[in-house]
Design a protein around this motif. Structure first.
Motif, PDB file in Angstrom:
ATOM      1  N   GLN A 161       0.854  -1.204   0.000  1.00  0.00           N
ATOM      2  CA  GLN A 161       0.000   0.000   0.000  1.00  0.00           C
ATOM      3  C   GLN A 161       0.881   1.243   0.000  1.00  0.00           C
ATOM      4  O   GLN A 161       2.022   1.213   0.442  1.00  0.00           O
ATOM      5  CB  GLN A 161      -0.959  -0.010   1.196  1.00  0.00           C
ATOM      6  CG  GLN A 161      -0.291  -0.209   2.552  1.00  0.00           C
ATOM      7  CD  GLN A 161      -0.138   1.076   3.351  1.00  0.00           C
ATOM      8  OE1 GLN A 161      -0.553   2.143   2.936  1.00  0.00           O
ATOM      9  NE2 GLN A 161       0.484   0.954   4.512  1.00  0.00           N
ATOM     10  N   HIS A 162       0.317   2.318  -0.523  1.00  0.00           N
ATOM     11  CA  HIS A 162       1.128   3.513  -0.736  1.00  0.00           C
ATOM     12  C   HIS A 162       0.631   4.732   0.040  1.00  0.00           C
ATOM     13  O   HIS A 162       1.238   5.796  -0.025  1.00  0.00           O
ATOM     14  CB  HIS A 162       1.152   3.857  -2.243  1.00  0.00           C
ATOM     15  CG  HIS A 162       1.633   2.735  -3.095  1.00  0.00           C
ATOM     16  ND1 HIS A 162       0.786   1.794  -3.654  1.00  0.00           N
ATOM     17  CD2 HIS A 162       2.882   2.379  -3.480  1.00  0.00           C
ATOM     18  CE1 HIS A 162       1.492   0.918  -4.342  1.00  0.00           C
ATOM     19  NE2 HIS A 162       2.760   1.246  -4.256  1.00  0.00           N
ATOM     20  N   THR A 163      -0.454   4.579   0.781  1.00  0.00           N
ATOM     21  CA  THR A 163      -1.005   5.748   1.483  1.00  0.00           C
ATOM     22  C   THR A 163      -0.181   6.122   2.708  1.00  0.00           C
ATOM     23  O   THR A 163      -0.039   7.303   3.022  1.00  0.00           O
ATOM     24  CB  THR A 163      -2.444   5.472   1.919  1.00  0.00           C
ATOM     25  OG1 THR A 163      -2.466   4.307   2.764  1.00  0.00           O
ATOM     26  CG2 THR A 163      -3.355   5.228   0.728  1.00  0.00           C
ATOM     27  N   ALA A 164       0.342   5.095   3.407  1.00  0.00           N
ATOM     28  CA  ALA A 164       1.116   5.341   4.641  1.00  0.00           C
ATOM     29  C   ALA A 164       0.389   6.329   5.541  1.00  0.00           C
ATOM     30  O   ALA A 164       0.962   7.318   6.014  1.00  0.00           O
ATOM     31  CB  ALA A 164       2.525   5.829   4.318  1.00  0.00           C
ATOM     32  N   ASP A 165      -0.876   6.075   5.773  1.00  0.00           N
ATOM     33  CA  ASP A 165      -1.729   6.970   6.562  1.00  0.00           C
ATOM     34  C   ASP A 165      -1.045   7.321   7.880  1.00  0.00           C
ATOM     35  O   ASP A 165      -0.755   6.447   8.697  1.00  0.00           O
ATOM     36  CB  ASP A 165      -3.069   6.266   6.828  1.00  0.00           C
ATOM     37  CG  ASP A 165      -4.129   7.204   7.382  1.00  0.00           C
ATOM     38  OD1 ASP A 165      -3.785   8.013   8.266  1.00  0.00           O
ATOM     39  OD2 ASP A 165      -5.289   7.114   6.956  1.00  0.00           O
ATOM     40  N   PRO A 166      -0.758   8.603   8.118  1.00  0.00           N
ATOM     41  CA  PRO A 166      -0.020   8.989   9.334  1.00  0.00           C
ATOM     42  C   PRO A 166      -0.780   8.688  10.620  1.00  0.00           C
ATOM     43  O   PRO A 166      -0.170   8.610  11.686  1.00  0.00           O
ATOM     44  CB  PRO A 166       0.198  10.491   9.150  1.00  0.00           C
ATOM     45  CG  PRO A 166      -0.840  10.933   8.174  1.00  0.00           C
ATOM     46  CD  PRO A 166      -1.054   9.767   7.256  1.00  0.00           C
ATOM     47  N   ARG A 167      -2.102   8.524  10.549  1.00  0.00           N
ATOM     48  CA  ARG A 167      -2.864   8.170  11.740  1.00  0.00           C
ATOM     49  C   ARG A 167      -2.505   6.769  12.233  1.00  0.00           C
ATOM     50  O   ARG A 167      -2.672   6.449  13.410  1.00  0.00           O
ATOM     51  CB  ARG A 167      -4.364   8.262  11.452  1.00  0.00           C
ATOM     52  CG  ARG A 167      -4.865   9.659  11.179  1.00  0.00           C
ATOM     53  CD  ARG A 167      -6.296   9.651  10.690  1.00  0.00           C
ATOM     54  NE  ARG A 167      -6.422   9.023   9.379  1.00  0.00           N
ATOM     55  CZ  ARG A 167      -7.568   8.891   8.715  1.00  0.00           C
ATOM     56  NH1 ARG A 167      -8.702   9.345   9.251  1.00  0.00           N
ATOM     57  NH2 ARG A 167      -7.599   8.318   7.521  1.00  0.00           N
ATOM     58  N   ILE A 168      -1.992   5.937  11.338  1.00  0.00           N
ATOM     59  CA  ILE A 168      -1.603   4.570  11.675  1.00  0.00           C
ATOM     60  C   ILE A 168      -0.098   4.388  11.596  1.00  0.00           C
ATOM     61  O   ILE A 168       0.512   3.738  12.451  1.00  0.00           O
ATOM     62  CB  ILE A 168      -2.280   3.565  10.706  1.00  0.00           C
ATOM     63  CG1 ILE A 168      -3.797   3.611  10.835  1.00  0.00           C
ATOM     64  CG2 ILE A 168      -1.768   2.144  10.957  1.00  0.00           C
ATOM     65  CD1 ILE A 168      -4.351   2.942  12.054  1.00  0.00           C
ATOM     66  N   PHE A 169       0.519   4.986  10.567  1.00  0.00           N
ATOM     67  CA  PHE A 169       1.912   4.648  10.243  1.00  0.00           C
ATOM     68  C   PHE A 169       2.899   5.790  10.448  1.00  0.00           C
ATOM     69  O   PHE A 169       3.980   5.782   9.851  1.00  0.00           O
ATOM     70  CB  PHE A 169       1.993   4.169   8.783  1.00  0.00           C
ATOM     71  CG  PHE A 169       1.109   3.001   8.474  1.00  0.00           C
ATOM     72  CD1 PHE A 169       1.345   1.766   9.047  1.00  0.00           C
ATOM     73  CD2 PHE A 169       0.023   3.146   7.619  1.00  0.00           C
ATOM     74  CE1 PHE A 169       0.532   0.684   8.774  1.00  0.00           C
ATOM     75  CE2 PHE A 169      -0.804   2.066   7.333  1.00  0.00           C
ATOM     76  CZ  PHE A 169      -0.552   0.837   7.913  1.00  0.00           C
ATOM     77  N   ALA A 170       2.567   6.756  11.273  1.00  0.00           N
ATOM     78  CA  ALA A 170       3.488   7.869  11.519  1.00  0.00           C
ATOM     79  C   ALA A 170       4.835   7.339  12.005  1.00  0.00           C
ATOM     80  O   ALA A 170       4.909   6.584  12.973  1.00  0.00           O
ATOM     81  CB  ALA A 170       2.895   8.820  12.544  1.00  0.00           C
ATOM     82  N   GLY A 171       5.913   7.725  11.316  1.00  0.00           N
ATOM     83  CA  GLY A 171       7.251   7.298  11.698  1.00  0.00           C
ATOM     84  C   GLY A 171       7.644   5.917  11.218  1.00  0.00           C
ATOM     85  O   GLY A 171       8.777   5.481  11.445  1.00  0.00           O
TER      86      GLY A 171
END
Length: 554
Positions: A161-171
């Motif tokens: 996946q390419h979204t890397a949603d910061p709500r889940i994947f921050a950092g």
């Protein structure tokens, strides 16, 4: 005759449902292979902006299974899965079955010590794990040289996946540990690799253990439940046939898939119906709402705390969840007032479903479109009626049937009941007798066949000879305007033998005085029931699925 033999609950069954299921599949692998054969190009997994088809999941699982076999994975071996709600979990589950083995999901929230104990109990020969979890907590365990793990395969939650949603994947970054096999690279290289050899001894059967699932451990150390392929296939069909879920209707993985609710009422159910499963790595209310708007899931099952979190998030609206016509909650009985509030806030009724890891998920359920009755005396909401092919009795301490309406232990019999615990004959003998599960849950059945769970048997408090159920005191505490949540246990008392202690979490910004809480309960409970001690906490200890860990409070 005490009322159970007549099975009065059948009158509450959904229209057209018969008491017995004609089982369609013998094993969980059979139902997966059916989905891959009948809907190869249909969506199987939605994960942010990635969608995998059933044929792609099949090919990925075959690649992993081939690696396992090449590394010495024997029939009956265990593949440990240390993952969140990721596509890799489904791939690993099927790969273990294709290789003739058992999947052993482990909670990714476990500490290093807890994981070390799990490895010692389960003795996995292979491991599929998130990269950061491997580096932080598991590699030190494997470095001791005392485990049975021969091959480690790692994944990143960013894979595919390419979204890397910061709500889940921050950092989050891809770490790619050099001493492991990367699952994405393995799958990409598999097209030129030899196929998994067709070996009859590796073909799993109905009585083979499909999953070793850790019990919740709310009242004592967790045990490993041996869930067979027959258990999984039956329970997934119960979910489908009870709710009327149609083939291809999307399913939201709201519960953790490493827990029995998410495993059966999410992953295996999606296989059975060839439905896309919506995965979000972990729970975040806003992310769940967005995924629901995008993929329009129809069904979900989770603990009530997940629904509460959705209701309390200011960014989640009832309109976001309108596609979810089948909402079920398990893990713990629902308070009637909370159920009413959630229905209003989230725009849909949440049906109770009840079961345990030992019943491979559902043993009781509320029929869709039916509201769960509330016992007028205790105020407890019913957990439902026994599902297909399932008989339940309420017994006393000597195992004798109790009359309708009397409180005792629930004993469950049916095809969903597991054969026992992994390498624990003493606990198996204590809990299972003649195919019947002594649940450890205390409750009663009303005259119409609806069952009510009052508490855990081990949590009963004996105050000067009087029985006190923690849930009764907790319901009173829940009415206090300044208490966010509460839990009750028994503590030693020189005069009474045991007395009641309450742990309370105050509402935001409230300075709560223990003496005031005691006085509040004293005005509303019998003298032997109100807490003599109150301790204020910032949060209650819970399992990964939201159950209160009373043993930690003790």
């Amino acid at each position: 005759m005490t009322g159970y033999d007549e099975r009065p609950w059948l009158a509450a069954y959904p229209p057209g449902r018969r008491p017995h299921l004609r089982r369609e599949f013998a094993t969980a692998l059979d139902l997966f292979e059916s989905a891959a054969a009948t809907a190869p190009d249909g969506p199987a997994l939605h994960y942010f902006d990635q969608t995998l088809t059933w044929s792609q999941v099949d090919a990925a699982a075959a690649a992993l299974a081939a690696l396992l076999v090449a590394r010495g994975f024997a029939p009956g071996d265990r593949l440990a899965l240390c993952l969140q709600n990721d596509p890799a979990f489904v791939i690993g589950l099927v790969a273990a079955w294709k290789a003739g083995g058992t999947a052993a999901p482990l909670s990714p929230m476990s500490t290093t010590g807890e994981l070390a104990r799990s490895f010692g109990n389960v003795e996995p020969s292979a491991l599929l794990v998130l990269e950061d979890l491997y580096l932080d907590r598991i590699r030190p365990v494997l470095a001791t040289g005392t485990t049975s793990v021969r091959v480690v395969v790692t994944v990143s939650p960013l894979d595919g996946q390419h979204t890397a949603d910061p709500r889940i994947f921050a950092g989050s970054t891809r770490l790619r540990p050099a001493d492991t096999v990367d699952l994405t690279e393995l799958i990409a290289a598999y097209t030129s690799a030899p196929p998994l050899p067709d070996s009859p001894e590796r073909r799993v059967g109905p009585s083979d253990v499909a999953v070793l699932a850790a019990t919740s451990g709310t009242s004592g150390p967790s045990k490993d439940a041996q869930i067979t392929h027959a258990n999984l296939a039956f329970s997934a069909q119960v979910y489908r046939d009870w709710t009327g879920l149609s083939a291809g209707e999307p399913i939201l993985a709201l519960a953790p898939v490493f827990h029995v609710t998410g495993l059966v009422g999410g992953v295996v159910l999606a296989m059975l119906t060839a439905s896309p499963l919506v995965l979000t790595h972990r729970f975040h209310a806003g992310v769940i709402a967005e995924a629901t708007r995008r993929h329009r899931p129809v069904f979900c099952a989770a603990v009530i705390t997940a629904y509460i979190a959705l209701a309390e998030d200011p960014d989640v609206r009832a309109a976001d969840l309108e596609s979810l016509r089948l909402r079920y909650s398990g893990g713990a009985p629902i308070d009637p007032e909370i159920a009413d509030r959630l229905e209003e806030q989230l725009g849909g009724y949440i049906h109770n479903i009840y079961g345990q890891t030992e019943t491979s998920s559902p043993s009781h359920a509320v029929p869709p479109g039916t509201r769960s009755p509330v016992d007028p005396e205790s105020g407890v909401m019913s957990v439902g009626v026994p599902v297909f092919d399932t008989d339940v009795r309420v017994v006393d301490d000597d195992g004798n049937d109790l009359p309708v309406g009397e409180i005792g232990e629930l004993v469950t019999m049916g095809p969903q009941v597991i054969p026992g615990y992994w390498r624990d004959p003493i606990a198996t003998a204590e809990t299972f007798s003649g195919g019947a599960l002594h649940t450890g849950d205390v409750g009663f059945m009303d005259a119409d066949g609806w069952f009510y769970v009052v508490d855990r048997k081990k949590d009963q408090i004996n105050a000067a000879g009087y029985k006190v159920w923690p849930s009764e005191v907790e319901r009173v505490l829940a009415t206090h305007p300044d208490i966010e949540e509460a839990a009750v246990i028994g503590i030693p008392d020189e005069y009474r033998g045991e007395t009641v202690k309450a742990f309370v979490v105050p509402a935001a910004g409230v300075d709560l005085a223990p003496a005031e809480v005691i006085a509040y309960c004293r005005d509303r409970l019998a003298a032997y029931k109100y807490p003599r001690e109150v301790e204020v906490l910032t949060a209650l200890p819970r399992t990964a699925t939201g159950k209160i860990l009373r043993r930690k409070l003790r």
